[in-house]
Design a protein around this motif. Structure first.
Motif, mmCIF file in Angstrom:
data_model
loop_
_atom_site.group_PDB
_atom_site.id
_atom_site.type_symbol
_atom_site.label_atom_id
_atom_site.label_comp_id
_atom_site.label_asym_id
_atom_site.label_seq_id
_atom_site.Cartn_x
_atom_site.Cartn_y
_atom_site.Cartn_z
ATOM 1 N N LYS A 154 0.821 -1.213 0.000
ATOM 2 C CA LYS A 154 0.000 0.000 0.000
ATOM 3 C C LYS A 154 0.860 1.269 0.000
ATOM 4 O O LYS A 154 0.384 2.352 0.326
ATOM 5 C CB LYS A 154 -0.919 0.011 1.228
ATOM 6 C CG LYS A 154 -1.913 -1.134 1.261
ATOM 7 C CD LYS A 154 -2.963 -1.014 0.170
ATOM 8 C CE LYS A 154 -4.012 -2.107 0.297
ATOM 9 N NZ LYS A 154 -5.082 -1.945 -0.734
ATOM 10 N N ASN A 155 2.127 1.113 -0.349
ATOM 11 C CA ASN A 155 3.061 2.245 -0.436
ATOM 12 C C ASN A 155 3.270 2.923 0.913
ATOM 13 O O ASN A 155 3.401 4.149 1.008
ATOM 14 C CB ASN A 155 2.587 3.281 -1.471
ATOM 15 C CG ASN A 155 3.713 4.213 -1.904
ATOM 16 O OD1 ASN A 155 4.881 3.824 -1.942
ATOM 17 N ND2 ASN A 155 3.372 5.456 -2.217
ATOM 18 N N MET A 156 3.301 2.098 1.977
ATOM 19 C CA MET A 156 3.555 2.623 3.315
ATOM 20 C C MET A 156 4.648 1.783 3.984
ATOM 21 O O MET A 156 4.788 0.595 3.706
ATOM 22 C CB MET A 156 2.280 2.575 4.162
ATOM 23 C CG MET A 156 1.159 3.458 3.650
ATOM 24 S SD MET A 156 -0.295 3.502 4.747
ATOM 25 C CE MET A 156 -1.003 1.865 4.478
ATOM 26 N N VAL A 157 5.395 2.427 4.873
ATOM 27 C CA VAL A 157 6.423 1.745 5.651
ATOM 28 C C VAL A 157 6.106 1.953 7.130
ATOM 29 O O VAL A 157 5.876 3.075 7.576
ATOM 30 C CB VAL A 157 7.829 2.304 5.342
ATOM 31 C CG1 VAL A 157 8.872 1.717 6.282
ATOM 32 C CG2 VAL A 157 8.200 2.020 3.898
ATOM 33 N N VAL A 257 3.268 4.230 13.470
ATOM 34 C CA VAL A 257 3.994 5.392 12.934
ATOM 35 C C VAL A 257 4.457 5.021 11.534
ATOM 36 O O VAL A 257 5.309 4.137 11.360
ATOM 37 C CB VAL A 257 5.180 5.772 13.837
ATOM 38 C CG1 VAL A 257 5.868 7.034 13.305
ATOM 39 C CG2 VAL A 257 4.710 5.991 15.274
ATOM 40 N N LEU A 258 3.891 5.676 10.543
ATOM 41 C CA LEU A 258 4.063 5.272 9.150
ATOM 42 C C LEU A 258 4.672 6.392 8.310
ATOM 43 O O LEU A 258 4.440 7.573 8.573
ATOM 44 C CB LEU A 258 2.713 4.892 8.531
ATOM 45 C CG LEU A 258 1.779 3.990 9.340
ATOM 46 C CD1 LEU A 258 0.501 3.734 8.551
ATOM 47 C CD2 LEU A 258 2.461 2.682 9.712
ATOM 48 N N MET A 259 5.408 5.983 7.279
ATOM 49 C CA MET A 259 5.942 6.950 6.316
ATOM 50 C C MET A 259 5.602 6.472 4.907
ATOM 51 O O MET A 259 5.464 5.266 4.661
ATOM 52 C CB MET A 259 7.456 7.105 6.477
ATOM 53 C CG MET A 259 8.029 8.286 5.698
ATOM 54 S SD MET A 259 9.785 8.618 6.069
ATOM 55 C CE MET A 259 9.640 9.466 7.640
ATOM 56 N N ASN A 260 5.436 7.413 4.012
ATOM 57 C CA ASN A 260 5.216 7.087 2.608
ATOM 58 C C ASN A 260 6.419 6.298 2.088
ATOM 59 O O ASN A 260 7.566 6.716 2.269
ATOM 60 C CB ASN A 260 5.037 8.377 1.811
ATOM 61 C CG ASN A 260 4.948 8.132 0.315
ATOM 62 O OD1 ASN A 260 5.964 8.135 -0.375
ATOM 63 N ND2 ASN A 260 3.745 7.921 -0.184
#
Length: 352
Positions: A154-157, A257-260
């Motif tokens: 989903k394009n998240m890290v 806590v997520l980043m693109n």
């Protein structure tokens, strides 16, 4: 002069054509590709961090601490700009905004992540965690790693887990002691099928209301009650518009806590290491601070409000757990058997 002009035009057109196919004559230098990772950043890198709660909540304070540590550890190369209270993106929008690169970083509740990655509903299972130690084991162990892996498509890290605390039940229509006490009442919920099923097991109705609209929802009677942590009940003053609270610890509220992913993948390795170090330090502090805040703010609520507080007994907890147990088999296919099995192991280990 005319032949000279024609020659210049011909040469320029020829060079443009050559460039278009990637060929450069020996007397023309090819474009220089600059590798940021090798040359470093000349300008300050800004990470926009959006969240929906107040600055004085566990998540709000953690975001500020993270921003401070990133600035320190990167020697001012990276600045984290924190946007609290949904001023940039609200709950229904923040995950989509991150996926599409409109913001670099968010820390949504597990329930909001589960709208895109259903396996994250494992955190919403009732009585999945019977102590803070169980929560930390889930965050730091195989459960946490498995859920991170499911974000990448989903394009998240996933970079960290921040806790807020155990959830308590509140209502305006009467004490919530037995499952039958919920019947006919309408409860505000996060957008989670598991949480909706939880209230359905108690013959209650549900309505999804964004966090920053919950106070008005209680005040106006759109919802009779809800579930939330002590810190959220305190900071958003829900105790002013709710008459009864049961300290049930029936669920856990936390944040991923997520980043693109595209943004993260293009960061130099050295900055990734520094950001991870800042997050690890922040997470240790934040998860301890959340426990302390909930304890302190419960005492504040006792002293400054008229809300009636009931502490769930062990026999009442057993009654609730028995009524809610069918949810585990109901959602096994959606969440995944392996994750459910690991939750069952934690329950046994910590007193279930």
């Amino acid at each position: 002069m005319r032949p000279f002009v024609g020659t210049v035009v011909f040469v320029l057109l020829g060079l443009a054509a050559a460039a278009a196919i990637g060929f450069y004559p020996a007397f023309v230098s090819a474009p220089v590709v600059i590798d940021d990772e090798q040359t470093g950043f000349d300008k300050e890198l800004v990470i926009k961090f959006s969240h929906v709660v107040a600055e004085n909540t566990p998540k709000g304070l953690a975001a500020q601490e993270f921003a401070r540590l990133v600035k320190e550890k990167t020697n001012n190369q990276v600045k984290v700009e924190v946007f609290p209270n949904g001023v940039l993106y609200n709950e229904p929008d923040e995950v989509e905004a991150l996926m599409h690169g409109k913001v670099q970083m968010i820390a949504p509740s597990f329930s909001n992540i589960s709208e895109q990655v259903p396996a994250w509903q494992v955190f919403d299972l009732p009585y999945a965690f019977l102590s803070n130690e169980a929560v930390q084991e889930a965050f730091n162990g195989e459960i946490g790693r498995m859920l991170y892996q499911k974000l990448e498509s989903k394009n998240m890290v996933g970079l960290a887990y921040w806790g807020n605390g155990f959830k308590q039940m509140t209502s305006n229509r009467g004490p919530l002691i037995h499952p039958s006490d919920f019947k006919g009442q309408r409860f505000r919920i996060l957008p989670s099928q598991v949480i909706e099923a939880q209230f359905r097991q108690f013959d209650a109705k549900t309505t999804a209301i964004p966090f920053n609209d919950v106070y008005r929802g209680f005040e106006s009677g759109i919802a009779d009650g809800g579930e939330n942590t002590i810190s959220n009940i305190y900071t958003k003053r829900f105790y002013q518009v709710q008459k009864f609270m049961t300290l049930s610890n029936h669920g856990y509220l936390g944040y991923g806590v997520l980043m693109n992913k595209d943004y993260w993948d293009h960061l130099p390795d050295v900055l990734k290491q520094q950001i991870r170090a800042a997050l690890e330090e922040t997470s240790r502090w934040a998860n301890q601070n959340a426990v302390q805040m909930n304890e302190q703010q419960l005492e504040e609520i006792r002293q400054r409000s008229t809300i009636q507080i009931h502490v769930q007994t062990s026999s009442e907890r057993a009654e609730w757990m028995e009524a809610l147990n069918p949810i585990y088999s109901q959602f096994q296919r959606i969440i995944g058997k392996e994750l459910i099995d690991r939750i069952r192991e934690l329950q046994k280990k910590y007193g279930g």
